[in-house]
Design a protein around this motif. Structure first.
Motif, PDB file in Angstrom:
ATOM      1  N   MET A 115      64.205  29.616 -62.528  1.00  0.00           N
ATOM      2  CA  MET A 115      63.431  28.654 -61.743  1.00  0.00           C
ATOM      3  C   MET A 115      64.386  27.863 -60.876  1.00  0.00           C
ATOM      4  SD  MET A 115      60.993  25.529 -63.061  1.00  0.00           S
ATOM      5  CE  MET A 115      62.376  24.785 -63.962  1.00  0.00           C
ATOM      6  N   LEU A 116      64.108  27.790 -59.579  1.00  0.00           N
ATOM      7  CA  LEU A 116      64.882  26.995 -58.658  1.00  0.00           C
ATOM      8  C   LEU A 116      64.070  25.762 -58.316  1.00  0.00           C
ATOM      9  CD1 LEU A 116      66.259  29.696 -56.218  1.00  0.00           C
ATOM     10  CD2 LEU A 116      67.300  28.796 -58.275  1.00  0.00           C
ATOM     11  N   THR A 117      64.636  24.582 -58.526  1.00  0.00           N
ATOM     12  CA  THR A 117      63.914  23.353 -58.205  1.00  0.00           C
ATOM     13  C   THR A 117      64.540  22.694 -57.001  1.00  0.00           C
ATOM     14  OG1 THR A 117      65.284  22.059 -59.679  1.00  0.00           O
ATOM     15  CG2 THR A 117      63.278  22.982 -60.611  1.00  0.00           C
ATOM     16  N   GLY A 118      63.718  22.061 -56.186  1.00  0.00           N
ATOM     17  CA  GLY A 118      64.224  21.377 -55.009  1.00  0.00           C
ATOM     18  C   GLY A 118      64.598  22.315 -53.887  1.00  0.00           C
ATOM     19  N   HIS A 119      64.180  23.602 -53.933  1.00  0.00           N
ATOM     20  CA  HIS A 119      64.561  24.568 -52.905  1.00  0.00           C
ATOM     21  C   HIS A 119      63.598  24.498 -51.738  1.00  0.00           C
ATOM     22  CE1 HIS A 119      66.144  28.118 -51.042  1.00  0.00           C
ATOM     23  NE2 HIS A 119      64.977  28.706 -51.096  1.00  0.00           N
ATOM     24  N   ASN A 120      64.121  24.482 -50.530  1.00  0.00           N
ATOM     25  CA  ASN A 120      63.295  24.436 -49.339  1.00  0.00           C
ATOM     26  C   ASN A 120      63.867  25.395 -48.332  1.00  0.00           C
ATOM     27  OD1 ASN A 120      62.243  23.616 -46.717  1.00  0.00           O
ATOM     28  ND2 ASN A 120      61.401  21.843 -47.797  1.00  0.00           N
ATOM     29  N   SER A 121      63.127  26.444 -48.004  1.00  0.00           N
ATOM     30  CA  SER A 121      63.648  27.496 -47.145  1.00  0.00           C
ATOM     31  C   SER A 121      63.957  26.991 -45.749  1.00  0.00           C
ATOM     32  CB  SER A 121      62.635  28.646 -47.072  1.00  0.00           C
ATOM     33  OG  SER A 121      61.396  28.166 -46.561  1.00  0.00           O
ATOM     34  N   ALA A 122      63.337  25.885 -45.335  1.00  0.00           N
ATOM     35  CA  ALA A 122      63.591  25.339 -44.015  1.00  0.00           C
ATOM     36  C   ALA A 122      64.789  24.389 -44.006  1.00  0.00           C
ATOM     37  CB  ALA A 122      62.351  24.601 -43.516  1.00  0.00           C
TER      38      ALA A 122
ATOM     39  N   VAL B 149      65.100  21.539 -45.252  1.00  0.00           N
ATOM     40  CA  VAL B 149      64.731  20.141 -45.119  1.00  0.00           C
ATOM     41  C   VAL B 149      64.966  19.460 -46.459  1.00  0.00           C
ATOM     42  CG1 VAL B 149      62.875  18.513 -44.645  1.00  0.00           C
ATOM     43  CG2 VAL B 149      63.039  20.642 -43.334  1.00  0.00           C
ATOM     44  N   TRP B 150      65.703  18.365 -46.438  1.00  0.00           N
ATOM     45  CA  TRP B 150      66.048  17.706 -47.701  1.00  0.00           C
ATOM     46  C   TRP B 150      64.844  16.963 -48.246  1.00  0.00           C
ATOM     47  CZ3 TRP B 150      70.849  17.678 -50.194  1.00  0.00           C
ATOM     48  CH2 TRP B 150      71.832  18.402 -49.537  1.00  0.00           C
ATOM     49  N   ASP B 151      64.573  17.120 -49.545  1.00  0.00           N
ATOM     50  CA  ASP B 151      63.563  16.329 -50.213  1.00  0.00           C
ATOM     51  C   ASP B 151      64.256  15.427 -51.232  1.00  0.00           C
ATOM     52  OD1 ASP B 151      64.236  17.903 -52.353  1.00  0.00           O
ATOM     53  OD2 ASP B 151      62.349  19.014 -52.419  1.00  0.00           O
ATOM     54  N   PHE B 152      63.498  14.688 -52.017  1.00  0.00           N
ATOM     55  CA  PHE B 152      64.087  13.740 -52.965  1.00  0.00           C
ATOM     56  C   PHE B 152      64.954  14.443 -53.990  1.00  0.00           C
ATOM     57  CE2 PHE B 152      64.532   9.820 -55.094  1.00  0.00           C
ATOM     58  CZ  PHE B 152      64.455  10.075 -56.450  1.00  0.00           C
ATOM     59  N   LYS B 153      64.548  15.648 -54.400  1.00  0.00           N
ATOM     60  CA  LYS B 153      65.293  16.361 -55.433  1.00  0.00           C
ATOM     61  C   LYS B 153      66.504  17.104 -54.875  1.00  0.00           C
ATOM     62  CE  LYS B 153      61.466  17.112 -58.635  1.00  0.00           C
ATOM     63  NZ  LYS B 153      60.693  18.133 -59.379  1.00  0.00           N
ATOM     64  N   ALA B 154      66.743  16.990 -53.602  1.00  0.00           N
ATOM     65  CA  ALA B 154      67.850  17.668 -52.935  1.00  0.00           C
ATOM     66  C   ALA B 154      67.553  19.133 -52.737  1.00  0.00           C
ATOM     67  CB  ALA B 154      69.158  17.438 -53.691  1.00  0.00           C
ATOM     68  N   ALA B 155      68.582  19.971 -52.705  1.00  0.00           N
ATOM     69  CA  ALA B 155      68.386  21.357 -52.295  1.00  0.00           C
ATOM     70  C   ALA B 155      69.082  22.320 -53.228  1.00  0.00           C
ATOM     71  CB  ALA B 155      68.912  21.552 -50.868  1.00  0.00           C
ATOM     72  N   THR B 156      68.510  23.498 -53.336  1.00  0.00           N
ATOM     73  CA  THR B 156      69.107  24.608 -54.071  1.00  0.00           C
ATOM     74  C   THR B 156      69.132  25.818 -53.146  1.00  0.00           C
ATOM     75  OG1 THR B 156      68.200  23.762 -56.146  1.00  0.00           O
ATOM     76  CG2 THR B 156      68.929  26.047 -56.130  1.00  0.00           C
ATOM     77  N   GLU B 157      70.274  26.466 -53.092  1.00  0.00           N
ATOM     78  CA  GLU B 157      70.439  27.566 -52.146  1.00  0.00           C
ATOM     79  C   GLU B 157      71.123  28.735 -52.848  1.00  0.00           C
ATOM     80  OE1 GLU B 157      72.738  28.391 -47.869  1.00  0.00           O
ATOM     81  OE2 GLU B 157      73.062  26.542 -48.997  1.00  0.00           O
ATOM     82  N   ILE B 158      70.692  29.949 -52.535  1.00  0.00           N
ATOM     83  CA  ILE B 158      71.353  31.151 -53.040  1.00  0.00           C
ATOM     84  C   ILE B 158      72.211  31.723 -51.928  1.00  0.00           C
ATOM     85  CG2 ILE B 158      71.050  33.447 -54.028  1.00  0.00           C
ATOM     86  CD1 ILE B 158      68.359  32.543 -55.095  1.00  0.00           C
ATOM     87  N   THR B 159      73.511  31.851 -52.195  1.00  0.00           N
ATOM     88  CA  THR B 159      74.442  32.413 -51.218  1.00  0.00           C
ATOM     89  C   THR B 159      75.253  33.511 -51.908  1.00  0.00           C
ATOM     90  OG1 THR B 159      76.200  30.827 -51.738  1.00  0.00           O
ATOM     91  CG2 THR B 159      74.593  30.182 -50.062  1.00  0.00           C
TER      92      THR B 159
END
Length: 315
Positions: free
Chosen positions: A1-8, A10-20
């Motif tokens: 489960m990835l939380t706080g992930h936004n493909s665009a 755009v930062w939300d309160f929970k920040a960001a998760t990215e797969i690289t």
């Protein structure tokens, strides 16, 4: 489960998760919080390879000589040692899970409520394979959650479930490489007066006599029945690492010093000066896990200004 992930992005309160991908093309998960702290977790070994504070300063040691290339675990970060710590029998050094490819767990079982929703996290999963069962004939599911808090703290929660028809035993460690200014100036508090097994003296049991652990030569010890809060004081950088743990009664402390580090191909010249391993672990009395049961071990890493005294740290 990835939380706080936004493909665009755009930062939300929970920040960001990215797969690289890392330089060898292996998937890694990057966790970030709104204040700018970050952590990187490789799917090879479920190994945390980086933890940075809000200023972008690295907090974990990684050798300049490491390759990040399977089948060997990277020298640094936080490798997972399971189902053994050390080297015995037919298993690989420190077990095999740190040398396997994990997968992202899209539907993990829930954790207790004290695992904050205000964290950016990733859940990883490893199941026993036929090849591994030739050397360690037990079926298991290993789940790891790595979380980065809004305060920049790093948390790891391991859950091992026995899906075998009979009990099995294992030892375990979060092999945590902390980045320090100068090992000769480092103090570890919270382990004084404890017994430890000295791996440099055939695991002889010794009682710690100092008011803190300091370093003047190679150290390779397992402190037994330790408290759940340990402090690593780095006076030059004016910061203290706090290590909080649950389900992990032992603490392994290691620095290879000059001679041993020179003999290690994946260790740079004089890099021993800038690292210390302080591992939350289960070593002296292995976990005995019955069929259908689950074991949990938690590690929480944070840092505070070194002006904080031991009493305020709760040691």
């Amino acid at each position: 489960m990835l939380t706080g992930h936004n493909s665009a992005s755009v930062w939300d309160f929970k920040a960001a998760t990215e797969i690289t991908k890392d330089r060898n093309g292996i998937d890694q998960v990057v966790l970030r919080n709104p204040q700018g702290a970050s952590a990187r977790v490789s799917l090879h070994g479920a190994q945390v390879t980086s933890w940075r504070n809000e200023q972008g300063q690295e907090l974990l040691f990684t050798s300049s000589k490491t390759t990040f290339k399977p089948p060997k675990a990277a020298r640094g970060g936080i490798p997972i040692c399971f189902p053994q710590f050390g080297n015995c029998g037919s298993l690989e050094l420190h077990g095999f899970v740190r040398n396997r490819m994990w997968v992202i767990d899209d539907n993990p079982p829930p954790l207790p409520a004290n695992d904050s929703d205000r964290n950016t996290s990733v859940d990883l999963l490893l199941k026993s394979s036929g090849g591994d069962m030739k050397s360690w004939p037990h079926s298991f599911e290993f789940r790891l959650r790595v979380s980065l808090g809004t305060d920049g703290d790093l948390s790891l929660v391991s859950r091992v479930r026995n899906v075998n028809g009979k009990p099995f035993s294992f030892s375990f460690a979060y092999h945590t490489y902390l980045l320090v200014s100068d090992i000769s100036e480092i103090r570890i508090e919270g382990l004084e007066t404890l017994d430890y097994l000295d791996n440099l003296s055939q695991k002889r049991r010794i009682t710690e006599q100092g008011d803190a652990i300091t370093f003047e030569s190679e150290v390779d010890r397992v402190y037994l029945s330790s408290p759940n809060v340990i402090a690593v004081l780095d006076h030059e950088r004016k910061r203290t690492f706090l290590i909080r743990k649950e389900g992990l009664p032992d603490v392994a402390v290691w620095n290879p010093w000059v001679k041993k580090s020179k003999a290690m191909a994946d260790f740079g010249v004089n890099e021993y000066k800038h690292m210390v391993c302080v591992d939350g672990a289960v070593i002296e009395k292995p976990v005995n896990l019955k069929p259908g049961k689950e074991w949990t071990g938690r590690l929480h890493l944070s840092f505070v200004p070194s002006s904080f005294c031991s009493e305020r740290l709760g040691l």
